[in-house]
Design an enzyme around this catalytic site. Structure first.
Site, PDB file in Angstrom:
ATOM      1  N   TRP B 339       0.803  -1.200   0.096  1.00 20.21           N
ATOM      2  CA  TRP B 339      -0.212   0.018   0.009  1.00 20.21           C
ATOM      3  C   TRP B 339       0.802   1.107   0.074  1.00 20.21           C
ATOM      4  CZ3 TRP B 339      -0.705   4.082   3.238  1.00 20.21           C
ATOM      5  CH2 TRP B 339      -1.706   4.897   3.412  1.00 20.21           C
ATOM      6  N   HIS B 340       2.060   1.194   0.802  1.00 20.87           N
ATOM      7  CA  HIS B 340       2.866   2.372   0.711  1.00 20.87           C
ATOM      8  C   HIS B 340       3.588   2.434  -0.464  1.00 20.87           C
ATOM      9  CE1 HIS B 340       2.611   2.215   5.164  1.00 20.87           C
ATOM     10  NE2 HIS B 340       2.673   3.341   5.020  1.00 20.87           N
ATOM     11  N   GLY B 341       3.718   1.669  -1.233  1.00 23.31           N
ATOM     12  CA  GLY B 341       4.319   1.856  -2.621  1.00 23.31           C
ATOM     13  C   GLY B 341       4.537   0.602  -3.301  1.00 23.31           C
ATOM     14  N   PHE B 519       1.978   8.243  -1.874  1.00 26.10           N
ATOM     15  CA  PHE B 519       1.201   6.763  -1.353  1.00 26.10           C
ATOM     16  C   PHE B 519      -0.114   6.591  -1.970  1.00 26.10           C
ATOM     17  CE2 PHE B 519       4.586   7.144   1.824  1.00 26.10           C
ATOM     18  CZ  PHE B 519       5.829   6.702   1.037  1.00 26.10           C
TER      19      PHE B 519
END
Lengths: 80, 519
Positions: B339-341, B519
């Site tokens: 999810w963060h990247g 993000f």
């Protein structure tokens, strides 16, 4: 099942999960009041009640519980 | 539009506030909501008007699916509709965020040569996707009373929290949007909101942006396998750990402050994460609304059935641990990383934190069985635990910041002494060099800031008397903070706000983006 009977059964389950025969529970009690109440004991607690009362909890239901009282209210709803 | 820009602070915000309170004064809820939604869409479209279509499409889809869900009775049909709804949201996110990553890796692995134009990640898509998935689940459960399309738009687009959270729930926002009192001009809320906003702005433009100077060069050197000394590697990683905190918690403060100017309270997102005594504690203090989301919608749905299965079959404690904790935690953190990247560094970062949490839990079980009736699980002592937790976090953020696994490895190597200690402590030159290094402005700044994140009260603690955010009731206030660092509406604190706002405004000239915008 009357109120006292439910409470007796709940107390026994708590004592078993927390492995503490003298444990007593109160409505205002929260997870942060009990040192060994972590995510693992939390989930065990939920499932132990499911098995003992022959009910099913929903994930979203249990993530909203604030204290023991909320839990008992939910439990009674499920039983009736 | 960035919160830390002149256009936002001097033009957009005043106009939106004045417009809002002149309309809202007439107690017309519909009109006020319309004003806020229009302002928020303008705010969003400023960045790229084309993506307005995307967000409007996403909002409309979810609203329709939500309405459809609420007409169904409980049963398979309802369940499949929910799954479809979640799937639509995830596909949209998947396409915009992960298509490039997927195709690149596919080409690498099976030697194909597919070509996909670089897809630009639409602003905020990770956040509004999650928020709307939560909404659909709430509708499914019957927890949501629907209040019309306009109110739904307001819930999703409300500009303070649109871009980078906090991730809010429908049921905590809607009652506030529907309360008449929220629409009455309140100087108290304006003052509190402005103070919180100013603290956040200061954290971002004065602290985070300045400390980033000690991060970038070292991480760039790492990517090209340049030489990095032991001390420089540590300084850069510590600087980044501080930068990320001040950047993101500053952003959250600004969001909370802005919402408060409109008499709306957002949930707390940070609670001094670097004061955490364990990794489990860390995740209760860092990006709180994301942890809340992942716990409810990922961790529990995996853990609950597995534990049920485990307990019904009377498996032993070890297998139960694997079922209840290890598997669900690792999956949850893997997804959190993604999810963060879309990148391998984020995947490894997520898995690393997953392992941290599993170890933390193992340790607790071990501790429980050996020290019955223990008073505290932190038997290393409060401060040592805090230090160990902090170091574990610093190491993980090297992966978070590095552009590639290779770059992260170069830095971590240097941090573990792979390049030697480089300064010959025995020699006079060595001692002089070390002295010069420790007195350099960067090192001093970092040491001061570590002191701040370890001991200073946070924004919520300073503002505690005025209910700065939702769910702040359980934060502890030390006696020292109570006397010295408690915001009151007096001249002293007005001067404080004025000074930090003034300094921040002067620093705005060198605008940079928020880390979490990507993000």
């Amino acid at each position: 099942m009357d109120n006292n009977e439910i409470m007796r059964k709940v107390t026994t389950i708590f004592q078993e999960v927390f492995d503490d025969d003298e444990m007593s529970i109160s409505p205002e009690m929260t997870a942060s009041d009990v040192d060994s109440w972590d995510s693992l004991t939390h989930i065990r607690l939920i499932i132990s009640h499911e098995l003992a009362f022959n009910i099913r909890f929903d994930t979203t239901e249990i993530s909203e519980l604030e204290n023991v009282n909320d839990f008992i209210v939910l439990l009674k709803q499920k039983i009736s | 539009m960035l919160f830390n820009s002149y256009a936002f602070i001097l033009v957009f915000l005043p106009i939106t506030l004045i417009g809002y309170y002149s309309i809202a004064g007439k107690q017309n809820l519909k009109l006020s909501a319309l004003w806020l939604v229009s302002a928020s869409l303008f705010f969003y479209g400023w960045w790229n008007p084309l993506y307005l279509l995307l967000i409007v499409f996403s909002i409309s889809c979810n609203y329709l699916i939500g309405n459809f869900l609420s007409t169904l009775d409980k049963g398979n049909m309802k369940k499949y509709s929910l799954i479809m709804g979640v799937f639509v949201n995830l596909s949209l996110l998947g396409y915009y965020k992960y298509a490039n990553f997927f195709v690149d890796n596919l080409n690498e692995v099976i030697n194909t040569n597919f070509h996909l134009e670089t897809i630009i990640l639409p602003l905020a898509i990770s956040f509004f996707t999650f928020q709307q998935i939560a909404y659909l689940v709430d509708v499914y459960k019957g927890d949501v009373r629907e209040h019309g399309f306009l109110q739904y738009c307001l819930f999703v687009t409300f500009f303070p929290q649109l871009i980078a959270g906090p991730i809010v729930h429908h049921k905590e926002m809607m009652p506030q949007f529907l309360k008449k009192l929220s629409y009455k001009l309140s100087y108290k809320n304006l003052a509190i909101g402005l103070t919180i906003f100013s603290i956040g702005l200061f954290k971002k433009v004065v602290i985070a942006d300045n400390i980033s100077l000690y991060v970038g060069p070292v991480f760039s050197t790492a990517e090209v396998a340049g030489y990095i000394s032991f001390f420089d590697a540590w300084r850069a990683s510590l600087a980044y750990t501080l930068q990320l905190y001040f950047d993101f918690s500053g952003y959250s403060d600004m969001a909370i402050g802005l919402a408060r100017m409109f008499s709306i309270r957002l949930p707390m997102n940070f609670n001094s994460p670097y004061k955490a005594n364990s990794i489990i504690d860390f995740w209760r203090r860092w990006h709180i609304t994301l942890t809340r989301f992942l716990t409810t919608y990922v961790y529990l749905p995996i853990s609950l059935p597995l534990t049920r299965y485990s307990m019904m079959n009377n498996f032993g404690n070890k297998i139960q641990f694997v079922h209840s904790i290890a598997i669900p935690v690792l999956i949850t953190f893997l997804l959190s990383g993604l999810w963060h990247g879309a990148g391998w560094t984020f995947i490894v970062w997520g898995l690393l934190h997953g392992c941290y949490i599993v170890i933390n839990n193992l340790w607790r079980q071990f501790h429980k069985s050996y020290f019955r009736n223990f008073k505290s699980v932190y038997f290393l002592g409060g401060f040592t635990s805090r230090l160990v937790t902090f170091l574990a976090v610093v190491l993980s953020f090297v992966l978070f910041r590095a552009e590639s696994i290779f770059g992260a490895k170069v830095i971590l190597d240097a941090m573990f002494g792979g390049n030697g200690l480089s300064l010959q402590i025995g020699t006079a030159e060595g001692i002089l060099a070390l002295a010069a290094w420790s007195m350099s402005s960067g090192t001093v700044l970092i040491i001061i800031l570590i002191g701040v994140v370890f001991f200073a009260p946070n924004t919520q603690q300073i503002m505690i008397r005025y209910q700065p955010a939702l769910e702040v009731n359980n934060i502890e206030i030390k006696a020292l903070y109570k006397n010295l660092f408690q915001w009151k509406p007096n001249y002293k604190w007005a001067l404080f706000t004025l000074i930090i706002l003034f300094i921040s405004m002067l620093s705005l000239a060198n605008v940079s983006e928020f880390l979490y915008y990507n993000f």
